[in-house]
Design a protein around this motif. Structure first.
Motif, PDB file in Angstrom:
ATOM      1  N   LEU A 347       5.138  25.234   2.824  1.00 23.90           N
ATOM      2  CA  LEU A 347       4.498  26.177   3.736  1.00 23.90           C
ATOM      3  C   LEU A 347       4.830  25.844   5.189  1.00 23.90           C
ATOM      4  N   LEU A 348       4.776  24.551   5.537  1.00 27.20           N
ATOM      5  CA  LEU A 348       5.091  24.144   6.912  1.00 27.20           C
ATOM      6  C   LEU A 348       6.547  24.434   7.256  1.00 27.20           C
ATOM      7  N   ASN A 349       7.432  24.201   6.330  1.00 24.69           N
ATOM      8  CA  ASN A 349       8.848  24.510   6.580  1.00 24.69           C
ATOM      9  C   ASN A 349       9.060  26.003   6.787  1.00 24.69           C
ATOM     10  N   GLU A 350       8.370  26.794   6.000  1.00 22.13           N
ATOM     11  CA  GLU A 350       8.463  28.241   6.171  1.00 22.13           C
ATOM     12  C   GLU A 350       7.921  28.673   7.522  1.00 22.13           C
ATOM     13  N   LEU A 351       6.871  27.994   7.946  1.00 23.76           N
ATOM     14  CA  LEU A 351       6.270  28.264   9.254  1.00 23.76           C
ATOM     15  C   LEU A 351       7.258  27.941  10.373  1.00 23.76           C
ATOM     16  N   LYS A 352       7.940  26.801  10.252  1.00 25.46           N
ATOM     17  CA  LYS A 352       8.925  26.418  11.271  1.00 25.46           C
ATOM     18  C   LYS A 352      10.075  27.413  11.309  1.00 25.46           C
ATOM     19  N   ASN A 353      10.523  27.843  10.145  1.00 25.00           N
ATOM     20  CA  ASN A 353      11.608  28.828  10.095  1.00 25.00           C
ATOM     21  C   ASN A 353      11.172  30.152  10.710  1.00 25.00           C
ATOM     22  N   PHE A 354       9.914  30.530  10.493  1.00 26.06           N
ATOM     23  CA  PHE A 354       9.396  31.788  11.045  1.00 26.06           C
ATOM     24  C   PHE A 354       9.390  31.726  12.566  1.00 26.06           C
TER      25      PHE A 354
END
Length: 354
Positions: A347-354
């Motif tokens: 989830l955090l990685n997806e947040l960073k990518n977003f």
């Protein structure tokens, strides 16, 4: 969503400038706090101000118990990234020194700093440097012999109006007003009453609200009720806690009313017997991680097939968790399926990518 969005017709208030932060009019409702360090210890106070500014604090207030503290404000002000207000009681000379030290505002009760001539000296100095004055009335510090037969909210308003008339008689109108009490209904009634009597900007807050567990609720009810009616130009959530908690709570109140959008909004389910993962623990970890984000983003952490997919899809980034695996979403679109041990990092990685 815009930076500022009114949910109702806002009360029309005068505009004042506090060290570059506009308060009143159509300016965003600003978030304030107060240092909890010894003002005489400059380095500690400056460090706390910088920490609060990084968290989103826009105006900071410092207590001034004596002349050493008043003189320390010069160094504090020179290093502060945000406007500094001096909190003065009883001694008008502290107010004069604070103004000379370059503060951006004063919080005083003119009625307790001496006779009319002393008040006049403070007002003349404040007017010369265009330093706004907040008339701060606290329900618990009203003199017991002041209108004892009237309800508290009326006494608070009458006390504030006495001070307003005094400052106005000295041709001073850079005024902000606060009427704080522990009792929510009395506080709300006081602000409602004075909001129809003057057009000066209002600083909202509940005094002596308590620890975060109870104080945030008390503040959210009182401050939120007034903001929802269009009353209030700047706020402070007073808590018996690290002042950073006050900033977080202040923005959460504003975000809940769509008045300001700063930082992430976490949408998470409360968990129930349908949940097959530790959704509470995951939500707490995600919530802590989101504190460093100042961009307006909505993140969902959901734990079952009933509401999870729908809520997660409405978020910018979200996860709907099931036993053994979860589905990552980005703005309604399924990104991928992740294994349970990867929920947090994915989830955090997806947040960073977003």
């Amino acid at each position: 969503m815009t930076e500022y969005q009114s949910i109702t017709r806002r009360r029309k208030s005068k505009v004042i400038n506090i060290g570059g932060v506009i308060v009143g009019g159509e300016a965003p409702v600003s978030v304030q706090s107060m240092t909890k360090t010894d003002t005489r210890k400059v380095s500690e106070t400056v460090a706390q101000i910088k920490e609060l500014a990084a968290a989103g604090c826009e105006i900071i207030r410092c207590g001034v118990p004596d002349m050493e503290a008043a003189e320390a404000l010069r160094q504090i002000k020179s290093q502060s990234p945000i406007p500094v207000i001096a909190d003065i009681h009883f001694d008008y000379r502290l107010a004069l020194t604070a103004i000379a030290s370059g503060v951006d505002g004063l919080r005083i009760n003119p009625g307790n700093i001496g006779d009319a001539e002393r008040v006049k000296q403070v007002v003349v100095a404040a007017k010369e440097r265009q330093v706004p004055i907040r008339i701060g009335v606290n329900g618990g510090s009203l003199p017991p012999d002041f209108e004892p037969m009237k309800p508290l909210h009326q006494r608070m308003v009458d006390s504030a109006m006495e001070q307003v008339r005094l400052l106005e008689s000295l041709n001073f109108d850079l005024i902000k007003i606060s009427l704080k009490a522990f009792d929510v209904p009395e506080t709300v009634a006081a602000y409602r009453m004075i909001s129809s009597m003057v057009d000066y900007p209002l600083h909202l807050g509940m005094t002596e609200a308590g620890t975060p567990r109870t104080g945030i609720i008390r503040s959210a009810v009182g401050i939120g009720a007034l903001l929802a009616e269009g009353i209030g130009d700047t706020i402070r959530v007073s808590l018996s806690a690290n002042p950073r908690e006050e900033i977080v709570a202040g923005y959460e109140i504003l975000k809940s009313l769509d008045l300001r959008q700063r930082g992430a909004v976490l949408v998470s389910c409360p968990s129930c017997s349908r949940t097959e993962v530790d959704i509470v623990g995951l939500a707490e970890r995600v919530g802590d991680a989101l504190l460093v984000i100042d961009k307006p983003i909505r993140v969902a952490v959901m734990g079952c097939a009933v509401n999870g997919p729908g809520e997660a899809r409405d978020a910018d980034v979200g996860i709907a968790c099931g036993k053994g695996q979860g589905i990552l979403f980005r703005r309604g679109e399924k990104v991928r399926v992740v294994a349970e041990p990867e929920f947090f990092t994915a989830l955090l990685n997806e947040l960073k990518n977003f």
